[in-house]
Motif scaffolding. Structure first.
Motif, PDB file in Angstrom:
ATOM      1  N   LEU A 154       0.873  -1.161   0.000  1.00  0.00           N
ATOM      2  CA  LEU A 154       0.000   0.000   0.000  1.00  0.00           C
ATOM      3  C   LEU A 154       0.911   1.212   0.000  1.00  0.00           C
ATOM      4  O   LEU A 154       1.910   1.232   0.711  1.00  0.00           O
ATOM      5  N   LYS A 155       0.559   2.216  -0.803  1.00  0.00           N
ATOM      6  CA  LYS A 155       1.364   3.438  -0.814  1.00  0.00           C
ATOM      7  C   LYS A 155       0.512   4.627  -0.419  1.00  0.00           C
ATOM      8  O   LYS A 155      -0.618   4.760  -0.899  1.00  0.00           O
ATOM      9  N   VAL A 156       1.059   5.469   0.442  1.00  0.00           N
ATOM     10  CA  VAL A 156       0.340   6.688   0.812  1.00  0.00           C
ATOM     11  C   VAL A 156       1.242   7.901   0.688  1.00  0.00           C
ATOM     12  O   VAL A 156       2.468   7.809   0.756  1.00  0.00           O
ATOM     13  N   PHE A 157       0.588   9.037   0.533  1.00  0.00           N
ATOM     14  CA  PHE A 157       1.264  10.329   0.463  1.00  0.00           C
ATOM     15  C   PHE A 157       0.987  11.121   1.735  1.00  0.00           C
ATOM     16  O   PHE A 157      -0.160  11.186   2.180  1.00  0.00           O
ATOM     17  N   MET A 158       2.033  11.738   2.270  1.00  0.00           N
ATOM     18  CA  MET A 158       1.839  12.649   3.408  1.00  0.00           C
ATOM     19  C   MET A 158       1.740  14.095   2.920  1.00  0.00           C
ATOM     20  O   MET A 158       1.524  14.997   3.722  1.00  0.00           O
ATOM     21  N   VAL A 186       5.764   4.979   1.615  1.00  0.00           N
ATOM     22  CA  VAL A 186       5.282   6.328   1.922  1.00  0.00           C
ATOM     23  C   VAL A 186       6.099   7.410   1.209  1.00  0.00           C
ATOM     24  O   VAL A 186       7.335   7.380   1.228  1.00  0.00           O
ATOM     25  N   HIS A 187       5.366   8.354   0.610  1.00  0.00           N
ATOM     26  CA  HIS A 187       5.971   9.620   0.191  1.00  0.00           C
ATOM     27  C   HIS A 187       5.849  10.528   1.399  1.00  0.00           C
ATOM     28  O   HIS A 187       4.771  11.007   1.724  1.00  0.00           O
ATOM     29  N   ALA A 188       6.987  10.765   2.063  1.00  0.00           N
ATOM     30  CA  ALA A 188       6.957  11.427   3.369  1.00  0.00           C
ATOM     31  C   ALA A 188       7.618  12.804   3.311  1.00  0.00           C
ATOM     32  O   ALA A 188       8.841  12.923   3.282  1.00  0.00           O
ATOM     33  N   PHE A 242      10.028   6.110   0.710  1.00  0.00           N
ATOM     34  CA  PHE A 242      10.427   6.329  -0.686  1.00  0.00           C
ATOM     35  C   PHE A 242      11.354   7.542  -0.829  1.00  0.00           C
ATOM     36  O   PHE A 242      11.331   8.467  -0.026  1.00  0.00           O
ATOM     37  N   HIS A 243      12.073   7.551  -1.875  1.00  0.00           N
ATOM     38  CA  HIS A 243      12.918   8.650  -2.390  1.00  0.00           C
ATOM     39  C   HIS A 243      13.514   9.591  -1.337  1.00  0.00           C
ATOM     40  O   HIS A 243      13.214  10.773  -1.304  1.00  0.00           O
ATOM     41  N   VAL A 244      14.439   9.047  -0.555  1.00  0.00           N
ATOM     42  CA  VAL A 244      15.128   9.846   0.475  1.00  0.00           C
ATOM     43  C   VAL A 244      16.067  10.840  -0.226  1.00  0.00           C
ATOM     44  O   VAL A 244      16.845  10.458  -1.105  1.00  0.00           O
ATOM     45  N   CYS A 291      11.209  17.492  -9.587  1.00  0.00           N
ATOM     46  CA  CYS A 291      10.594  16.298  -9.003  1.00  0.00           C
ATOM     47  C   CYS A 291      10.440  16.565  -7.510  1.00  0.00           C
ATOM     48  O   CYS A 291      11.019  17.510  -6.977  1.00  0.00           O
ATOM     49  N   SER A 292       9.650  15.710  -6.867  1.00  0.00           N
ATOM     50  CA  SER A 292       9.441  15.866  -5.424  1.00  0.00           C
ATOM     51  C   SER A 292       9.757  14.577  -4.703  1.00  0.00           C
ATOM     52  O   SER A 292       9.249  13.534  -5.111  1.00  0.00           O
ATOM     53  N   PRO A 293      10.538  14.656  -3.618  1.00  0.00           N
ATOM     54  CA  PRO A 293      11.260  15.837  -3.159  1.00  0.00           C
ATOM     55  C   PRO A 293      12.265  16.283  -4.225  1.00  0.00           C
ATOM     56  O   PRO A 293      12.619  15.504  -5.102  1.00  0.00           O
TER      57      PRO A 293
HETATM   58 ZN    ZN Z   1       6.679  10.283  -4.171  1.00  0.00          ZN
END
Ligand code: ZN
Ligand code: DUC
Ligand code: ZN
Length: 489
Positions: A154-158, A186-188, A242-244, A291-293
């Motif tokens: 499951l993926k969520v966005f903060m 998580v996109h945190a 995700f994506h640190v 892109c984000s971050p």
């Molecule tokens: Zn993301």
């Protein structure tokens, strides 16, 4: 004439896994690796790998393909073009997304993305399910049904106005994942900080793409990671961050892992090879690097490399999210958008492995075994695709890349096979490039040509596996033995 023992033999290559290197032939039968040895008998087909490396096919665990954004635009790629591009770059498995937007039925969403993948994919695939509407129906009926069908992340966005689930939604998703033995990605980033900064910058006329980097203050990452980890520990649910992008983010993860928490983490080439300065271009040109971050500073790149070396971060994915530099993509809000109106995302599914090989093997940072680990073996293990995917072993799928370690390639706009029409890495020359790519024993790329048919990739159903299993370290308030008997799981 007797049947050959193998459908194909890859002969005399230098084989590398995440732990070993050796010279060997590889015999393939019925799509799987049947033998690894010296002087194997002839195959029906033979591939000469002398002076080449033979590596496990890459696994890209984070790619947005044919995905509808919350603003209503679709990525530039189809499943066919994205997965073909992946294959040209040495990737044979992709984990992409089924994106639920608010009000959408998750069962329908997953069915729709599966149909697109089934039709177009030329490499094997599996999905992360994005939840933006974690209602009771979604969490209590649809998630269990879909996990049972093999959709176990499951993926969520903060952050993002139309995607973020808020603190309570995040707790709900973590709990649903624990009940269903699924992993949560998580996109945190801190939503309030980003939203506030974005408004302030635009209000004062700082609208160019480079201000996108300023609108995502670096502290928004460490704050969100800290809150996310506190929630995950509270629910006792493993997570993948995700994506640190920042040194402080790496530090937060290191501390959590040091306390024994099941916190996994990913970074992407854009945080290893780009900085905020890449967005400082005339006019709107900087949008191509948005892109984000956002990409950060050279010191962050170093901290992330160190995090990879020490195992704080385990995976390097592309976060492929291609938007053409025209009205269909980056300029969808008109010819003169402010940075808040420009779609976030970069193409990267094809360049991921060559960029990393160049840095890690050709230039010597961390070496060949670690390259294989970050690009194939670790994602296979974390996302429960191992040992079928992610290594070179008897019985594994014959997903293999015959890699030319000395080929030099100058990256230019238009030379890659996705549909963004540009690469943010144009102007760089890398040493090392995939020569021939096999997926389940079939040649999918050879001599710069695609040999696979759309729809020949298969779905890889997955249970959550070891990474998603909770620690069973219950927080006091969640533990009936210590909360006056309240049963909350
Ligand atoms: Zn993301
Ligand atoms: N950021 C995301 O969160 N998703 C896709 C691309 C991006 O830049
Ligand atoms: Zn993403």
């Amino acid at each position: 004439m007797p049947h050959a023992a193998f459908d194909c033999v890859i002969r005399a290559g230098h084989v590398a896994t995440a732990v070993d290197e050796f010279d060997a032939d590889i015999g393939i039968k019925n799509g799987a690796i049947a033998a690894i040895g010296r002087d194997l008998s002839a195959g029906t087909a033979e591939i000469d790998a002398k002076d080449k490396l033979v590596l496990p096919g890459g696994i890209d665990a984070h790619a947005h393909i044919e995905q509808l954004s919350s603003a209503g635009i679709v990525n530039a790629d189809s499943f066919e073009s994205a997965t073909a591009s992946a294959a040209f770059g040495g990737t044979t498995t992709v984990i992409c997304f089924a994106a639920q937007h608010r009000g959408m039925n998750l069962m329908t969403v997953v069915g729709d993305y599966m149909a697109l993948a089934r039709k177009g994919a030329v490499i094997d695939y599996t999905l992360h399910m994005i939840l933006t509407d974690p209602t009771k129906l979604t969490l209590e009926e649809h998630v269990p049904a879909l996990v049972a069908q093999g959709h176990s992340t499951l993926k969520v966005f903060m952050t993002y106005d139309l995607m973020q689930v808020g603190d309570e939604g995040l707790l709900d998703v973590l709990l649903a994942a624990r009940r269903n033995k699924a992993l949560v990605c998580v996109h945190a980033e801190n939503h309030g900080l980003i939203s506030w900064m974005g408004k302030k910058l635009v209000e004062k006329g700082y609208t160019a793409p480079k201000y996108h980097t300023v609108s995502h203050p670096r502290g928004s990452e460490a704050e969100a990671f800290t809150r996310l980890i506190a929630f995950a520990e509270f629910i006792d649910q493993p997570i993948m961050i995700f994506h640190v992008s920042t040194a402080e983010g790496v530090e937060v993860i290191r501390r959590a892992r040091g306390r024994g928490l099941k916190v996994f983490a990913e970074t992407c080439p854009q945080y290893l090879f780009m900085t905020a300065k890449d967005l400082d271009k005339p006019g709107l040109e900087g949008a191509k690097w948005m892109c984000s971050p956002p990409p950060r500073a050279e010191s962050d790149q170093e901290a992330i490399w160190q995090g990879l070396a020490l195992g704080d971060l385990q995976v390097v994915s592309s976060d492929h999210a291609p938007y053409a530099f025209d009205a269909s993509g980056k300029l969808s809000a008109g010819p003169n958008p402010n940075f808040k109106q420009i779609a976030n995302g970069l193409p990267g599914i094809e360049a991921r492995m060559p960029l990393l090989f160049d840095a890690m093997v050709s230039k010597g940072r961390l070496g060949l075994a670690k390259f294989v680990e970050l690009t194939a073996t670790a994602p296979a293990k974390i996302y429960n695709l191992y040992p079928r995917k992610g290594s070179i072993a008897i019985g594994a799928d014959a997903d293999l890349v015959i890699w030319d370690p000395s080929r030099k390639v100058a990256l230019t706009d238009g030379m890659l096979h996705d549909r963004a029409g540009y690469t943010p890495y144009a102007g760089r020359t890398v040493t090392g490039w995939p020569d021939t790519v096999l997926r389940r024993g079939e040649v999918v790329v050879r001599a710069g040509k695609l040999a696979a048919k759309p729809g020949s990739g298969v779905f890889l159903p997955r249970a959550g596996g070891a990474a998603a299993a909770p620690l069973n370290r219950l927080a006091g308030d969640m533990d009936p033995a210590r909360n006056f008997g309240a049963r909350l799981y």
